[in-house]
Design a protein around this motif. Structure first.
Motif, PDB file in Angstrom:
ATOM      1  N   GLY A 293      -1.804 -13.188   9.926  1.00 43.45           N
ATOM      2  CA  GLY A 293      -2.715 -12.455   9.037  1.00 43.45           C
ATOM      3  C   GLY A 293      -1.975 -11.593   8.030  1.00 43.45           C
ATOM      4  N   LEU A 294      -0.862 -11.010   8.473  1.00 43.58           N
ATOM      5  CA  LEU A 294      -0.063 -10.213   7.531  1.00 43.58           C
ATOM      6  C   LEU A 294       0.603 -11.122   6.505  1.00 43.58           C
ATOM      7  CD1 LEU A 294       0.936  -7.239   6.999  1.00 43.58           C
ATOM      8  CD2 LEU A 294       3.040  -7.913   8.185  1.00 43.58           C
ATOM      9  N   ALA A 295       1.100 -12.264   6.973  1.00 41.03           N
ATOM     10  CA  ALA A 295       1.806 -13.178   6.076  1.00 41.03           C
ATOM     11  C   ALA A 295       0.868 -13.733   5.005  1.00 41.03           C
ATOM     12  CB  ALA A 295       2.440 -14.317   6.877  1.00 41.03           C
ATOM     13  N   ASP A 296      -0.376 -14.062   5.388  1.00 39.03           N
ATOM     14  CA  ASP A 296      -1.274 -14.679   4.399  1.00 39.03           C
ATOM     15  C   ASP A 296      -2.090 -13.646   3.624  1.00 39.03           C
ATOM     16  OD1 ASP A 296      -3.582 -14.006   5.876  1.00 39.03           O
ATOM     17  OD2 ASP A 296      -3.730 -15.956   6.831  1.00 39.03           O
ATOM     18  N   GLY A 297      -1.876 -12.352   3.914  1.00 38.13           N
ATOM     19  CA  GLY A 297      -2.520 -11.300   3.131  1.00 38.13           C
ATOM     20  C   GLY A 297      -3.899 -10.894   3.634  1.00 38.13           C
ATOM     21  N   THR A 298      -4.376 -11.501   4.722  1.00 40.41           N
ATOM     22  CA  THR A 298      -5.638 -11.050   5.315  1.00 40.41           C
ATOM     23  C   THR A 298      -5.511  -9.576   5.710  1.00 40.41           C
ATOM     24  OG1 THR A 298      -6.065 -13.261   6.160  1.00 40.41           O
ATOM     25  CG2 THR A 298      -7.287 -11.449   7.177  1.00 40.41           C
ATOM     26  N   ALA A 303       0.893  -0.322   8.420  1.00 40.27           N
ATOM     27  CA  ALA A 303       0.707   1.129   8.464  1.00 40.27           C
ATOM     28  C   ALA A 303       1.248   1.612   9.802  1.00 40.27           C
ATOM     29  CB  ALA A 303      -0.765   1.493   8.326  1.00 40.27           C
ATOM     30  N   THR A 304       1.915   2.762   9.802  1.00 39.30           N
ATOM     31  CA  THR A 304       2.695   3.108  10.993  1.00 39.30           C
ATOM     32  C   THR A 304       1.849   3.633  12.156  1.00 39.30           C
ATOM     33  OG1 THR A 304       3.117   5.413  10.379  1.00 39.30           O
ATOM     34  CG2 THR A 304       4.673   3.726   9.556  1.00 39.30           C
ATOM     35  N   ASP A 305       0.722   4.292  11.871  1.00 40.65           N
ATOM     36  CA  ASP A 305       0.010   5.058  12.909  1.00 40.65           C
ATOM     37  C   ASP A 305       0.987   5.987  13.629  1.00 40.65           C
ATOM     38  OD1 ASP A 305      -1.949   6.119  14.490  1.00 40.65           O
ATOM     39  OD2 ASP A 305      -2.390   4.287  15.603  1.00 40.65           O
ATOM     40  N   HIS A 306       1.908   6.566  12.835  1.00 36.83           N
ATOM     41  CA  HIS A 306       2.880   7.540  13.359  1.00 36.83           C
ATOM     42  C   HIS A 306       2.125   8.646  14.100  1.00 36.83           C
ATOM     43  CE1 HIS A 306       6.633   9.964  13.134  1.00 36.83           C
ATOM     44  NE2 HIS A 306       5.852  10.983  12.850  1.00 36.83           N
ATOM     45  N   ALA A 307       2.301   8.705  15.417  1.00 38.24           N
ATOM     46  CA  ALA A 307       1.516   9.621  16.254  1.00 38.24           C
ATOM     47  C   ALA A 307       2.439  10.392  17.193  1.00 38.24           C
ATOM     48  CB  ALA A 307       0.465   8.839  17.049  1.00 38.24           C
ATOM     49  N   PRO A 308       3.016  11.475  16.708  1.00 34.94           N
ATOM     50  CA  PRO A 308       3.976  12.231  17.531  1.00 34.94           C
ATOM     51  C   PRO A 308       3.295  12.953  18.695  1.00 34.94           C
ATOM     52  CG  PRO A 308       4.071  12.854  15.171  1.00 34.94           C
ATOM     53  CD  PRO A 308       2.819  12.068  15.377  1.00 34.94           C
ATOM     54  N   HIS A 309       3.953  12.898  19.849  1.00 38.35           N
ATOM     55  CA  HIS A 309       3.523  13.668  21.014  1.00 38.35           C
ATOM     56  C   HIS A 309       4.749  14.293  21.670  1.00 38.35           C
ATOM     57  CE1 HIS A 309      -0.640  12.390  20.990  1.00 38.35           C
ATOM     58  NE2 HIS A 309      -0.281  11.120  20.930  1.00 38.35           N
ATOM     59  N   ILE A 334      11.387  -3.415  11.675  1.00 36.76           N
ATOM     60  CA  ILE A 334      10.414  -4.326  12.300  1.00 36.76           C
ATOM     61  C   ILE A 334       9.896  -5.319  11.255  1.00 36.76           C
ATOM     62  CG2 ILE A 334       8.167  -4.465  13.434  1.00 36.76           C
ATOM     63  CD1 ILE A 334      10.466  -3.393  15.230  1.00 36.76           C
ATOM     64  N   ALA A 335       9.633  -4.842  10.044  1.00 33.83           N
ATOM     65  CA  ALA A 335       9.199  -5.762   8.976  1.00 33.83           C
ATOM     66  C   ALA A 335      10.297  -6.778   8.666  1.00 33.83           C
ATOM     67  CB  ALA A 335       8.830  -4.969   7.723  1.00 33.83           C
ATOM     68  N   ARG A 352       3.846  -5.548   1.630  1.00 32.27           N
ATOM     69  CA  ARG A 352       2.965  -4.973   2.648  1.00 32.27           C
ATOM     70  C   ARG A 352       3.328  -3.524   2.980  1.00 32.27           C
ATOM     71  NH1 ARG A 352       1.846  -9.455   0.992  1.00 32.27           N
ATOM     72  NH2 ARG A 352       1.349 -11.252   2.308  1.00 32.27           N
ATOM     73  N   LEU A 353       4.453  -3.072   2.442  1.00 29.38           N
ATOM     74  CA  LEU A 353       4.846  -1.666   2.623  1.00 29.38           C
ATOM     75  C   LEU A 353       4.729  -0.855   1.332  1.00 29.38           C
ATOM     76  CD1 LEU A 353       8.065  -2.234   4.797  1.00 29.38           C
ATOM     77  CD2 LEU A 353       6.075  -0.872   5.512  1.00 29.38           C
ATOM     78  N   THR A 354       4.405  -1.520   0.210  1.00 30.35           N
ATOM     79  CA  THR A 354       4.429  -0.812  -1.083  1.00 30.35           C
ATOM     80  C   THR A 354       3.122  -1.024  -1.854  1.00 30.35           C
ATOM     81  OG1 THR A 354       5.607  -2.690  -2.130  1.00 30.35           O
ATOM     82  CG2 THR A 354       6.945  -0.912  -1.225  1.00 30.35           C
ATOM     83  N   SER A 355       3.081  -2.072  -2.675  1.00 23.41           N
ATOM     84  CA  SER A 355       1.888  -2.260  -3.505  1.00 23.41           C
ATOM     85  C   SER A 355       0.669  -2.671  -2.685  1.00 23.41           C
ATOM     86  CB  SER A 355       2.165  -3.278  -4.613  1.00 23.41           C
ATOM     87  OG  SER A 355       2.804  -4.436  -4.108  1.00 23.41           O
TER      88      SER A 355
END
Ligand code: ZN
Length: 429
Positions: A293-298, A303-309, A334-335, A352-355
């Motif tokens: 899905g990421l590869a075909d643009g779906t 997005a990181t969901d950076h969630a510090p605990h 990872i990308a 997928r990380l910029t535009s």
């Protein structure tokens, strides 16, 4: 002062550019890419063998300020962002107090202006107190600067409330970011429901806890004409539903996290609470669908969901541990794993990380177009490293990738032409 970055592989997804070229920036703005403006440059950075791209854009960061600064604050969170190559981040509303009034939005943006190393946009709450009952004042929040609306962390269980939020999203022309997790189906589930949850004796949450709500919210986007952005997609069937919605011309966008792209529920067998997140890691078939899905643009973006605990919230038994992992400093490698596995081109991965994310939220970012702010990241695609608790700039250490062999790291990050991060150097505050 003008700065010349010479000889890098310039990757500008917005322009479809992937070539060895020089880039010049001056007074905080990009002046020239691949042209002849290099002659008069005052400072030259030799970048042969490195990649140069627009600074990354994260649509899903938990900065924890105000109220939970023991986990993270704007200074430490934006330091981690710069270290990961991010120059624009959007922070979630589940702070204390919740970002559900213009005063809190303005406070966060003011603090970010003082203490932030990168650009910070605020996502405001969709409902008052994240309770899912009464809509927030979306017009006032938009006017205060909110770029999107979300109760993230909490799903909006009441479909009537979600309908009204989506109706207003159309009026204010801002997306609603949906955390899709039906709490009744999730019940006590702390991991994906399947063979591994059974083996581990942990309560499971089925993929349908997500897909039922993705389907509901797509139908409500159809009903209202609202802007729906599906957060942290984790299930294969969700990808199909989003693909169908896009094919039908609905205003639907979606994101996937690095951990859902890289890991499956098999890893819960170690009972490592740094593998506990919501939604949970799912099966290898789900992971495969997310990559596709990421590869075909779906899926529009990573997005990181950076969630510090804090340690005391994670260093407890699995069922009691907090949900979530940090992610800003490990998203790039990872990308790049997907690029090395030949699942995506380097240009698409960086899109997928910029535009990609910039377009999803309508942000002016993620481009090397001359005249744009010099928000840049210089990447060493070959550098091997291993995230460790000591190497992270975030105040928290709850990474799902500790001790994973990474390839690819950030060399420098500039925001507005100012150096926000330099690998191996103390970066001026
Ligand atoms: Zn969420």
């Amino acid at each position: 002062m003008s700065v010349l970055i010479r000889g890098a592989r310039v990757l500008d997804p917005a322009a479809g550019r992937d070539e060895i070229a020089d880039l010049v920036f001056e007074d905080g703005r990009i002046v020239d890419v691949g042209g002849s403006a290099a002659a008069g440059a005052k400072q030259v950075i030799e970048a042969q063998g490195l990649w140069l791209a627009p600074g990354f854009v994260d649509l899903h960061t938990h900065l924890r300020e105000p109220g939970q600064e023991y986990k993270e604050d704007i200074e430490s969170g934006t330091r981690a962002a710069a270290a990961g190559g991010f120059t624009t981040i959007c922070c979630m509303a589940n702070t204390d107090p919740v970002n559900d009034t213009p005063a809190v939005t303005e406070h966060i943006l003011r603090r970010a202006g003082q203490a932030g190393r990168v650009r910070v946009h605020a996502i405001a709450a969709a409902t008052q107190g994240l309770r899912g009952e009464i809509m927030s004042e979306m017009v006032g929040l938009r006017d205060a600067g909110a770029v999107a609306f979300s109760d993230d962390g909490q799903p909006i269980m009441n479909a009537g409330v979600m309908r009204r939020v989506l109706e207003y999203s159309r009026g204010v022309d801002r997306p609603v970011v949906a955390h899709c997790e039906d709490l009744d189906l999730k019940a006590d589930g702390v991991v994906h429901e399947g063979a591994h949850s059974t083996c581990c004796g942990l309560a499971g949450s089925p993929a349908e806890a997500e897909t039922v709500m993705v389907a509901r919210d797509i139908e409500l986007a159809r009903l209202t004409g609202g802007r729906l952005h599906v957060a942290h997609v984790s299930a294969a069937r969700s990808v199909e539903l989003i693909r169908e919605a896009k094919d039908a011309g609905l205003r639907v966008t979606a994101e996937v996290t690095p951990h859902h792209l890289a890991l499956t529920d098999e890893v819960i067998r170690g009972y490592d609470t740094n593998k506990k997140m919501a939604p949970p890691l799912r099966t290898s078939a789900d992971r495969e669908a997310l990559v596709q899905g990421l590869a075909d643009g779906t899926l529009d973006c990573i997005a990181t969901d950076h969630a510090p605990h804090a340690v005391f919230e994670k260093d407890v038994e699995f069922t009691a541990a907090a949900y979530g992992v940090v992610g800003l400093e490990t998203a790039l490698p990872i990308a790049l794993e997907l690029v090395r596995e030949e699942r995506m081109s380097a240009l698409d991965a960086l899109e997928r990380l910029t535009s990609g994310p910039a377009r999803a939220f309508g942000l002016q970012a993620g481009t090397l177009e001359p005249g744009s702010p010099a928000d840049l990241v210089l990447i060493d695609p070959e550098r091997g490293w291993k995230p460790s608790p000591d190497s992270l700039a975030s105040r928290s250490r709850n990474s799902a990738f500790l001790e994973r062999e990474m390839v690819g790291g950030v060399v420098r990050t500039w925001v507005d032409g100012r150096l926000a991060f330099a690998f191996g150097e103390e970066t001026p505050g």
